[in-house]
Design a protein around this motif. Structure first.
Motif, PDB file in Angstrom:
ATOM      1  N   LEU A 156       0.824  -1.203   0.000  1.00  0.00           N
ATOM      2  CA  LEU A 156       0.000   0.000   0.000  1.00  0.00           C
ATOM      3  C   LEU A 156       0.860   1.255   0.000  1.00  0.00           C
ATOM      4  N   THR A 157       0.326   2.317  -0.563  1.00  0.00           N
ATOM      5  CA  THR A 157       1.012   3.604  -0.518  1.00  0.00           C
ATOM      6  C   THR A 157       0.914   4.182   0.882  1.00  0.00           C
ATOM      7  N   ARG A 175      -0.491   6.958   1.775  1.00  0.00           N
ATOM      8  CA  ARG A 175      -1.855   7.406   2.021  1.00  0.00           C
ATOM      9  C   ARG A 175      -2.785   6.232   2.313  1.00  0.00           C
ATOM     10  N   GLU A 176      -2.633   5.138   1.573  1.00  0.00           N
ATOM     11  CA  GLU A 176      -3.480   3.973   1.796  1.00  0.00           C
ATOM     12  C   GLU A 176      -3.223   3.357   3.162  1.00  0.00           C
ATOM     13  N   ASN A 177      -1.969   3.373   3.608  1.00  0.00           N
ATOM     14  CA  ASN A 177      -1.651   2.878   4.943  1.00  0.00           C
ATOM     15  C   ASN A 177      -2.279   3.766   6.018  1.00  0.00           C
ATOM     16  N   GLU A 187       3.075  15.465   2.821  1.00  0.00           N
ATOM     17  CA  GLU A 187       2.337  15.853   1.618  1.00  0.00           C
ATOM     18  C   GLU A 187       2.976  15.330   0.334  1.00  0.00           C
ATOM     19  N   ARG A 199       4.882  12.682  -0.049  1.00  0.00           N
ATOM     20  CA  ARG A 199       5.274  11.264  -0.020  1.00  0.00           C
ATOM     21  C   ARG A 199       4.086  10.310  -0.001  1.00  0.00           C
ATOM     22  N   LEU A 200       2.898  10.809  -0.232  1.00  0.00           N
ATOM     23  CA  LEU A 200       1.699  10.002  -0.051  1.00  0.00           C
ATOM     24  C   LEU A 200       1.580   8.853  -1.045  1.00  0.00           C
ATOM     25  N   LYS A 201       2.193   8.979  -2.230  1.00  0.00           N
ATOM     26  CA  LYS A 201       2.097   7.928  -3.230  1.00  0.00           C
ATOM     27  C   LYS A 201       3.231   6.916  -3.126  1.00  0.00           C
ATOM     28  N   HIS A 202       4.140   7.124  -2.189  1.00  0.00           N
ATOM     29  CA  HIS A 202       5.270   6.216  -2.021  1.00  0.00           C
ATOM     30  C   HIS A 202       4.881   5.024  -1.156  1.00  0.00           C
ATOM     31  N   ARG A 203       5.464   3.864  -1.478  1.00  0.00           N
ATOM     32  CA  ARG A 203       5.272   2.676  -0.665  1.00  0.00           C
ATOM     33  C   ARG A 203       6.342   2.642   0.435  1.00  0.00           C
ATOM     34  N   GLU A 244      10.025   2.727  -0.171  1.00  0.00           N
ATOM     35  CA  GLU A 244      10.535   3.962  -0.762  1.00  0.00           C
ATOM     36  C   GLU A 244      10.658   5.079   0.267  1.00  0.00           C
TER      37      GLU A 244
END
Length: 275
Positions: free
Chosen positions: A130-131, A133-135, A162, A164-168, A171
């Motif tokens: 999950l990214t 944001r998803e976490n 803000e 880094r929300l798309k990073h897993r 990363e």
């Protein structure tokens, strides 16, 4: 995080000065977020019987940051786990927001932990697929609840995620992963956040950032935070410190500094007893 309490806090951890202590309301006029009364926890029987908590009574007030400290085996993590509903207890009472935990069935207890409590642990406990944001929103997604947009944005901004929300997780640095964990704990606006050595896997600067975010959540968001720590520097971020030894509360300190906490901890001998 290594204990560096002998170094002046303001030099080694500049974020301490960025998040000064706030004068909290008197406990007499502040609502209680969680309370333990005559709480006992016993493991084993006979010769193997171990008393981890011995009739502990303590209240955690809303909008207050409390650190729980004590030598290894003193019962500090057991106390937090029992109050947070993560572990059963042998006797006494635990109330969270007026709800008596011992009266709840497993499903009710699970729902209470999901809806009323946030957790930040030493292990980041992020899902690698999950990214960020998803976490952060995962507990809300599991509960079938939509996050409050403005609140979520405020929390994400506070922890500086803000960009880094798309990073897993792979990363992200360790400090960034723990920022995600802090944001996840705050995203549902829980009544209380529990942290079990939340900076234990971080370097000193990353640890200072996380402690600063927890401090800021109390000051700016009105959050209630209870943190178990072994580190006097970490404890200095709290409004008060509760000291345990031999499964009992032996002292309490308001407006702690790293130096005062370290001096108090020196009074415990190598067996975790008050000398």
């Amino acid at each position: 995080m290594a204990c560096v309490a002998t170094v002046p806090v303001s030099q080694e951890f500049p974020l301490v000065t960025a998040f000064p202590h706030v004068t909290t309301p008197s406990p007499a006029t502040t609502a209680v977020a969680a309370r333990a009364t005559e709480l006992s926890k016993v493991y084993g029987t006979g010769d193997t019987r171990v008393v981890a908590l011995d009739r502990v009574s303590v209240a955690f007030h809303q909008g207050e940051f409390t650190a729980i400290m004590g030598p290894s085996g003193s019962g500090k993590s057991t106390l937090m786990h029992c109050v947070a509903g993560l572990d059963s207890f042998s006797g006494g009472s635990v109330q969270l927001g007026g709800t008596e935990l011992s009266r709840l069935k497993d499903k009710q207890l699970t729902a209470l932990r999901r809806d009323k409590i946030g957790f930040v642990f030493q292990a980041f406990n992020l899902l690698p697929t999950l990214t960020a944001r998803e976490n952060i929103t995962l507990p809300l997604d599991i509960a079938g609840r939509k996050p409050e947009k403005q609140w979520l944005e405020r929390v994400i901004s506070m922890v500086g995620l803000e960009g880094r929300l798309k990073h897993r997780p792979t990363e992200l640095s360790g400090g960034q992963q723990q920022r995600v964990a802090v944001a996840r704990a705050l995203a549902s606006r829980p009544e209380i956040v529990f942290g079990d050595e939340p900076t234990g896997n971080l370097d000193s600067r990353s640890g200072a950032e996380i402690l600063g975010f927890l401090r800021e959540s109390v000051r700016e968001l009105g959050q209630t935070v209870v943190m178990v720590t072994h580190d006097p520097v970490a404890a200095a971020y709290a409004d008060r410190v509760v000291f345990l030894a031999d499964g009992r509360i032996v002292d309490e300190m308001h407006g702690p500094t790293a130096e005062r906490v370290l001096d108090r901890m020196k009074e415990f001998d190598g067996r975790g007893r008050v000398s």
